[in-house]
Design an enzyme around this catalytic site. Structure first.
Site, PDB file in Angstrom:
ATOM      1  N   HIS A 172      25.333 -36.339  18.354  1.00 50.26           N
ATOM      2  CA  HIS A 172      25.424 -37.118  19.730  1.00 50.26           C
ATOM      3  C   HIS A 172      25.641 -35.513  19.806  1.00 50.26           C
ATOM      4  O   HIS A 172      26.332 -34.655  21.108  1.00 50.26           O
ATOM      5  CB  HIS A 172      26.681 -37.291  20.167  1.00 50.26           C
ATOM      6  N   LYS A 226      32.690 -34.111  34.000  1.00 49.84           N
ATOM      7  CA  LYS A 226      33.266 -34.565  33.060  1.00 49.84           C
ATOM      8  C   LYS A 226      34.040 -33.199  32.360  1.00 49.84           C
ATOM      9  O   LYS A 226      34.284 -33.019  32.685  1.00 49.84           O
ATOM     10  CB  LYS A 226      31.131 -33.792  32.867  1.00 49.84           C
ATOM     11  N   ARG A 227      33.719 -33.402  31.077  1.00 49.24           N
ATOM     12  CA  ARG A 227      34.363 -32.111  30.097  1.00 49.24           C
ATOM     13  C   ARG A 227      34.036 -30.809  30.833  1.00 49.24           C
ATOM     14  O   ARG A 227      33.236 -30.661  31.283  1.00 49.24           O
ATOM     15  CB  ARG A 227      34.084 -32.510  28.896  1.00 49.24           C
ATOM     16  N   THR A 262      26.200 -39.268  30.436  1.00 52.94           N
ATOM     17  CA  THR A 262      26.394 -40.873  30.512  1.00 52.94           C
ATOM     18  C   THR A 262      27.285 -41.321  31.838  1.00 52.94           C
ATOM     19  O   THR A 262      27.155 -42.274  32.499  1.00 52.94           O
ATOM     20  CB  THR A 262      27.144 -41.729  29.501  1.00 52.94           C
ATOM     21  N   LYS A 290      26.434 -43.249  35.424  1.00 54.92           N
ATOM     22  CA  LYS A 290      26.616 -44.733  36.028  1.00 54.92           C
ATOM     23  C   LYS A 290      26.630 -43.582  37.526  1.00 54.92           C
ATOM     24  O   LYS A 290      27.410 -44.750  38.279  1.00 54.92           O
ATOM     25  CB  LYS A 290      29.100 -43.537  35.550  1.00 54.92           C
TER      26      LYS A 290
END
Ligand code: 26Q
Length: 809
Positions: free
Chosen positions: A356, A544-545, A652, A656
């Site tokens: 990843h 997001k982070r 990801t 969405k």
């Protein structure tokens, strides 16, 4: 209760659970009690359904996949379960009759935040799809007592609070005292010869009990129910009452205390390595308990071990559970007395691995001495794996010590887990086309030469039922009414929506739905935080982070530019915008925290200026989590996917947002590349350097000062950081961009700034023609079917796991 109860039967069942659990009647029960009673009826149904399915799988001798991951970012379960079971409407009706609103009960459930971000959410989405598609699937993870921290922002500073999810989350967990395993660590290994065999023994080990809690994950209208087994650590030695009664409380606690620490808390960093002993212990704890469990289940059905790889696929989600490889070898050799060659053949055929990340700082390494001390037998096995591998590599690359050194699992006192994962798996995949290519070209270049057949790509996907059908009900209804409901189980059918791109009625409906979703989100935000936003402004979101490579800073720099323009000329004619940020920073990541502070201080300064506030808003959303995403994604219009090309493995969140009709502004990074192919260049806004150009600039020597000197606007923006916002100077951020420690502006914000800024302005211009914009939005929804987890999981099943669907007949 049967699987298709009437509202009346639901009422009876819920009332019975209320009485049994709390001694209450529906008339007196609180919302929390009602939530628990309802959840109880659902878990009972799922357990029952699962038991039937499991028995059939065992009888049918079907192959099964075990998905092992340190994180499962599940979020809430009640709504998804009820929707998947097709019971939401009936429960709603039954509860209304008892005086409760189902939507309010949903809000009682805490998020199960057992993950940091993308990787953990992916595991959760995949489990949903596996169950929905009737693939026999089991997940394994850790039952962290505390999930990812709760974020509080005080004066722009992130404070981490413990996330105590179990009160409320525990209703989904079923203890399984019949499936406890012992995990052994530390101590010494002994080797004795008995009857011509080497018998491995252990001395002075620390033993920990792995106690399982099961969670059932329903599929959308399917026979199958997936099971997620979460291990909790317990001391093996029971509490020493004699010490306790002698008053030696602390000593009595010692044994139990140290063991339970293992499953206490999730490590809160993503894409960054924390080489702590406790993390290694957690990883081995998960791995060993899971492999023991897999072997036990296999033997119970087949009574032989040699067919393991025919009946079992074990998937390791990143290297975090890569100790599966030596642990499986250990059991096959030490407990089942297989030869090394036999054991290795089975292991490689059984295990597959997904990578990843390509960020060097995130590739897992462990100090060799610590590792050997903590896991002596596992160390011996890895050592042997490595010796044999290096011999093979020598055949392939004779004399090329440098190359072999780079592929070796053990080198210069460190254990390289990615190398172990590649050597011990039959399949290695990246998570987007670009990322998988980069793996072959760079990180795993030499391995790709050695084992080309092992490398493949499976682009990520999301649970489209959760992220579209259930969280954006209005849009789902519009789709049902136009293309028909088949897309709910065949997401590629979303493409049929393209046929409506010239249907004025549909375009109008789509625009109205987006506006209503914006209103719902704004109302929720106001209720929870008191912040009021303008629902007629464009909602531009980056969720997001927080990470340098994701470049929230690039977004902020451009917003500062707009702010300076407005300060200069408050009557400037720009369309009102609301920039929404949601992001958690790893607690030890100083620059990420500083970026949050910058966003918050800019927000504060803008809020203080009523004239600017009308056109430009910045909102930092505290404690961004799965349930917040479910409310925000349907309301988003612009999706920021602006990582430095080559750094984001997939992303990801982008999927969405696309599926909910937001338009993407992004670099050619990760899954953005495939999104562009799916929607066409006119329906996505691409800017900046591509991965090849980034590489080249890096090689030539990147000098951020050149971009600063050449662009007046950029210069003004960076300069104004010195003075800062709301009384806080951000001179350090300016220094990071221009001089830095080491390389200035390591993620090249300044190099991509001009392109970003221009493309974003072009995007706002396009927004003004709302019909055209809405057609683009429609094309995004229609093009998003490929990014469903159903598609991704099918690819894994067919190409990697060799798994077939198993339906009840
Ligand atoms: C490792 C060692 C010690 C402590 C923590 C960790 C650790 C924990 C979590 C390392 C990495 C992670 C998480 C990584 C992650 O979420 N990666 C993301 O995975 C997504 C799913 O494939 C991709 O879409 C994202 O691009 C990727 O960043």
């Amino acid at each position: 209760m049967n699987y298709n109860p009437s509202a009346g039967e639901i009422k009876t069942a819920v009332a019975e659970r209320l009485s049994r659990l709390f001694g209450e009647t529906p008339a007196e029960a609180t919302r929390e009690q009602m939530y628990r009673a309802v959840a109880k009826t659902v878990t009972e149904m799922l357990n029952d359904k699962r038991a039937g399915y499991k028995e059939a799988v065992a009888k049918g001798k079907a192959k099964q996949v075990y998905y092992i991951c340190m994180e499962y970012l599940l979020g809430r379960s009640l709504k998804t379960n009820l929707e998947n079971l097709g019971l939401a409407d009936k429960y709603k009706e039954a509860l209304e009759q008892m005086g409760f609103s189902l939507d309010e009960l949903y809000e009682c459930e805490p998020d199960a935040g057992l993950g940091n971000g993308g990787l953990g959410r992916l595991a959760a989405c995949f489990t949903d799809s596996l169950a929905s598609l009737d693939y026999p699937a089991f997940g394994f993870s850790i039952c962290y007592e505390y999930g990812l921290f709760r974020q509080k922002i005080v004066d722009g500073l992130q404070i981490e609070l413990p996330d105590n999810w179990l009160p409320g989350g525990d209703v989904w967990l079923q203890p399984r005292p019949d499936r406890v395993f012992t995990v052994r660590m530390g101590g010494r290994v002994t080797e004795t010869w008995k009857d011509g065999r080497c018998v491995i023994g252990y001395e002075d080990t620390e033993d920990v009990e792995a106690f399982p809690y099961d969670m059932m994950i329903s599929g959308g209208a399917s026979d199958s129910v997936a099971r997620l087994r979460l291990w909790k650590a317990r001391a093996t030695r029971s509490f020493d009452m004699s010490l306790f009664s002698q008053g030696q409380y602390a000593k009595a606690m010692e044994d139990s205390g140290s063991a339970e620490i293992i499953s206490k808390v999730l490590y809160p960093s993503d894409n960054h390595l924390e080489g702590k002993l406790l993390r290694l212990t957690q990883q081995y704890f998960l791995t060993s308990a899971s492999v023991q469990n897999i072997i036990r289940d296999h033997m119970a059905v087949y009574h032989r071990i040699d067919n393991l790889s025919d009946k079992v696929a074990i998937h390791i989600n990143d290297t975090h559970p890569s100790l599966v490889i030596p642990e499986l070898m250990r059991i096959l050799i030490d407990d089942y007395f297989l030869s090394w060659e036999q054991a290795w053949d089975i292991t490689v055929k059984t295990v597959s691995y997904t990578n990843h990340t390509v960020l060097p700082e995130a590739l897992e390494k462990w100090n060799e001495d610590i590792f050997r001390f903590r896991l002596p037998r596992i160390y011996m096995i890895i050592h042997e794996i490595n010796e044999r591998f290096c011999r093979d590599a020598w055949e392939k690359f004779p004399g090329d010590w440098n190359r072999i050194g780079g592929m070796s699992i053990i080198s210069y006192g460190q254990m390289h887990m990615a190398n172990l994962a590649v050597i011990g798996s039959h399949s290695i995949n990246g998570v987007s086309a670009l990322h998988s290519q980069i793996l072959k070209d760079t990180v795993f270049k030499d391995f790709y030469r050695m084992y080309p057949e092992r490398f493949t790509n499976v682009t990520n996907g999301i649970a489209h039922r959760r992220w579209l059908c259930y969280s954006d009900k209005k849009l789902a209804k519009l789709l049902d009414g136009t293309i028909g409901p088949a897309y709910r189980h065949e997401p590629e059918k979303l493409a049929d929506f393209k046929a409506y791109s010239e249907d004025a009625g549909v375009i109008d409906a789509l625009r109205r739905i987006k506006h209503e979703n914006k209103q719902s989100f704004a109302a929720l935000l106001e209720k929870k935080t008191g912040v009021v936003i303008d629902t007629h402004s464009v909602f531009d979101v980056q969720i997001k982070r927080l990470h340098e490579y994701k470049r929230q800073l690039l977004n902020v720099l451009d917003i500062i530019g707009i702010y300076l323009d407005l300060k200069n000329n408050p009557s400037l004619d720009i369309y009102p915008r609301t920039y929404l940020f949601g992001a958690k920073a790893a607690p030890g990541y100083a620059f990420a925290k500083r970026t949050i502070q910058l966003i918050c201080m800019l927000q504060k300064e803008i809020e203080a200026d009523p004239r600017i506030r009308e056109k430009l808003r910045v909102v930092f959303l505290e404690n961004y989590c799965v349930s917040m995403a479910e409310a925000l994604v349907p309301a988003a219009e612009i999706s920021e996917q602006i990582s430095l090309a080559g750094k984001e493995a997939s992303g990801t969140g982008c999927m969405k947002l696309m599926m909910n009709g937001a338009l993407t502004i992004g670099t050619l990074d990760g899954a953005n590349v495939e999104m562009r192919d799916a929607v066409g260049r006119d329906n996505i806004y691409i800017f900046g350097m591509n991965a090849g150009e980034v590489e080249q600039l890096w090689r030539e020597g990147y000098n951020s000062a050149l971009y600063y000197a050449r662009n007046d606007r950029l210069k003004r923006i960076v300069d104004c950081l010195d003075h800062g916002f709301a009384g806080e100077s951000f001179a350090d951020v300016a220094a990071y961009l221009l001089s830095g420690q080491g390389v200035a502006d390591p993620f090249m914000c300044l190099a991509d700034f001009d392109s970003y800024s221009r493309v974003r302005e072009a995007m706002y211009r396009d927004y003004l023609d709302r019909d055209k914009w809405t057609v683009k939005s429609l094309m995004n929804i229609a093009g998003s079917g490929f990014f469903a987890a159903d598609r991704a999981v099918t690819e894994y099943a067919e190409r990697i796991w060799g798994l077939e669907k198993f339906k009840l007949n």
